[in-house]
Design an enzyme around this catalytic site. Structure first.
Site: not given
Ligand code: F0G
Length: 483
Positions: A81, A133-134, A224, A267, A390, A456
């Site tokens: 943990y 970005f969304t 990001d 990613k 997109r 979306f």
């Protein structure tokens, strides 16, 4: 520069520098089934089941191929943990690859956006950025902030030879800070390989300029880094001053210029998870308590230890140009082929995927009938290939409920790292060519169920006419087959 492999016959094809050792069988179901799947999924490709999908080009998120080294590392995962050795290995990888000492693990990229937004944004704040970005936008809005997108005017042009469409326009940045006042700007956000405009990179020169402005006004700079490896690769390809540097030099330069770095490891490192890192202890201190509250203890942040091990190895692999170049080189091939066929596609080729311009492809479909969504549905119908809309479906409504029409209407066909073969790409090009020749048959879509946030993902739509049935009939006539 790395030496390029040349073909005796002069062909320019990307060569796979890996071999496939684990395979997954694919299914190409008949067009009749694909049509039913579209109706069941509300003409939203997010709602399709992979049983019905032939080539899944929805995203690269969590779908990049894992390496043998990553799989091997998962076997030494240390379940605990708190204080697990797996986390220590990850922490070291973050320090060595991204050059940041303090690290907070989270379960995926948007969790980092949640924690950063909650910590630094208050109602009325403005976040200048290259482009949204969304999920970043949703979290900023959730905290009462708004965004200012400051790309150069030509960045949204579909056909272009601008190598760095992801650059911030420095004049616009200064004007934005002067207009809003630096007290209203908790940070500037730079997104590596700007996702929603076609996976387009920024340059180191631009990042240095943004840093100078940030320093002048005393504003924090947030990166990001979800697609930092690919951005670094394109810097090496396109920015003269950096061609002789290693991937590690470039990555470090990018992260050194920023105060806070966050990423989706889904990613970045072909694994799961995500993280936030910084060299500024006081920033770390402000966010630290939110990780156990929302994610999990500080040494796992909602990830399994196996994911943590794979993430650590994946981070080191980000420095390997051979691994990182595979997807951008396939995309370049794909984009160049489509361009040569006259199919409207975002150029120069970016990263993450190939981005087809639905505004031109479906010029007859008005934007409120979602040309990119319609193109995504039509393409699935005739090929079994799942892409992602997109465009305006991925946008939002304003406070009065009116559609905010997206700047660009793109069908994104993602090329996850080392997943597809060149003959599969050739199949996609072939089916796109058929669809382009029959583009007048594609019709619009309308919402039948529209969720209030990130619509979306779960939204359902229906075709405005029986265009899918007519298209299916034409497909069967032309190919003499339902495959
Ligand atoms: N930032 C960028 C630039 C992204 O592309 C993504 C995800 C996120 C943040 C959020 O990360 O999914 O781990 O929560 N992009 C995926 C895509 C979903 O398909 O482009 P996440």
């Amino acid at each position: 520069m790395k030496e390029q492999i040349k073909f005796y016959g002069g062909e320019e094809i990307p060569l796979e520098l890996h071999k496939v050792r684990i395979v997954q069988k694919l299914h190409l179901v008949p067009i009749e089934r694909r049509l039913s799947a579209l109706y069941e999924g509300g003409f939203n490709t997010f709602q399709l089941g992979t049983r019905d999908v032939f080539l899944d080009m929805l995203t690269d998120s969590g779908t990049n191929a894992m390496s043998d080294q990553q799989l091997a590392s998962m076997m030494q995962a240390d379940d605990a943990y708190s204080g697990s050795q797996s986390f220590t290995r990850l922490h070291t990888a973050v320090e060595e690859v991204l050059g940041k000492k303090y690290f907070l693990p989270v379960h995926q990229g948007r969790a980092a956006e949640h924690i950063i937004s909650k910590t630094f944004i208050k109602k009325g704040d403005v976040i200048p950025m290259n482009y949204h970005f969304t999920t970043a936008l949703a979290h900023i809005a959730e905290c009462g902030g708004t965004i200012a997108e400051l790309l150069h005017d030509d960045a949204l042009q579909i056909k272009s030879d601008n190598p760095f469409k992801g650059n911030i326009d420095i004049d616009k940045l200064v004007a934005c800070i002067e207009k809003n006042g630096k007290e209203k700007i908790p940070f500037i956000r730079m997104e590596a390989s700007t996702n929603l405009i076609g996976g387009q990179p920024f340059s180191i020169a631009n990042l240095m300029d943004v840093r100078r402005v940030a320093d002048k006004y005393g504003i924090m700079l947030v990166l990001d880094a979800s697609l930092i490896g690919e951005n670094a690769y394109l810097i090496k390809q396109r920015e003269k001053e950096w061609q002789e540097n290693t991937m590690s030099d470039i990555l470090k330069m990018m992260t050194n210029l920023t105060d806070l770095v966050y990423f989706s490891a889904r990613k970045l490192s072909s694994s799961r998870g995500g993280g936030i890192c910084t060299n500024r202890k006081e920033l770390y201190g402000k966010m630290e308590a939110l990780v156990p509250l929302f994610e999990g203890f500080l040494t796992y942040g909602g990830m399994s230890v196996r994911e943590i091990e794979a993430m650590a190895v994946g981070l080191y692999e980000t420095l390997d140009e051979t691994i990182i170049s595979q997807s951008p080189e396939f995309i370049k091939y794909f984009v160049n082929q489509l361009d040569a066929l006259g199919i409207p596609v975002v150029t120069p080729a970016g990263v993450l995927g190939c981005h087809i311009d639905a505004k031109q492809f479906c010029a007859h479909i008005p934007q409120p009938e979602y040309p990119a969504g319609a193109l995504a549905a039509a393409f699935f119908l005739i090929s079994g290939v799942r892409g992602m809309e997109r465009g305006t479906i991925s946008s939002v409504r304003d406070e009065e409920g009116k559609e905010i029409l997206a700047d660009v209407e793109l069908l994104r066909l993602a090329i996850p790292r080392r997943v597809f073969t060149l003959s599969q790409i050739r199949y996609v090009i072939d089916r796109l060519q058929w669809l382009y020749d029959n583009r007048e048959m594609i019709g619009g879509l309308k919402f039948t169920y529209e969720p209030p946030v990130l619509r979306f993902f779960m939204g359902k739509l229906a075709p405005v006419s029986d265009w899918p049935e007519k298209m299916m009939a034409k497909f069967r006539r032309d190919f003499g087959s339902s495959l």
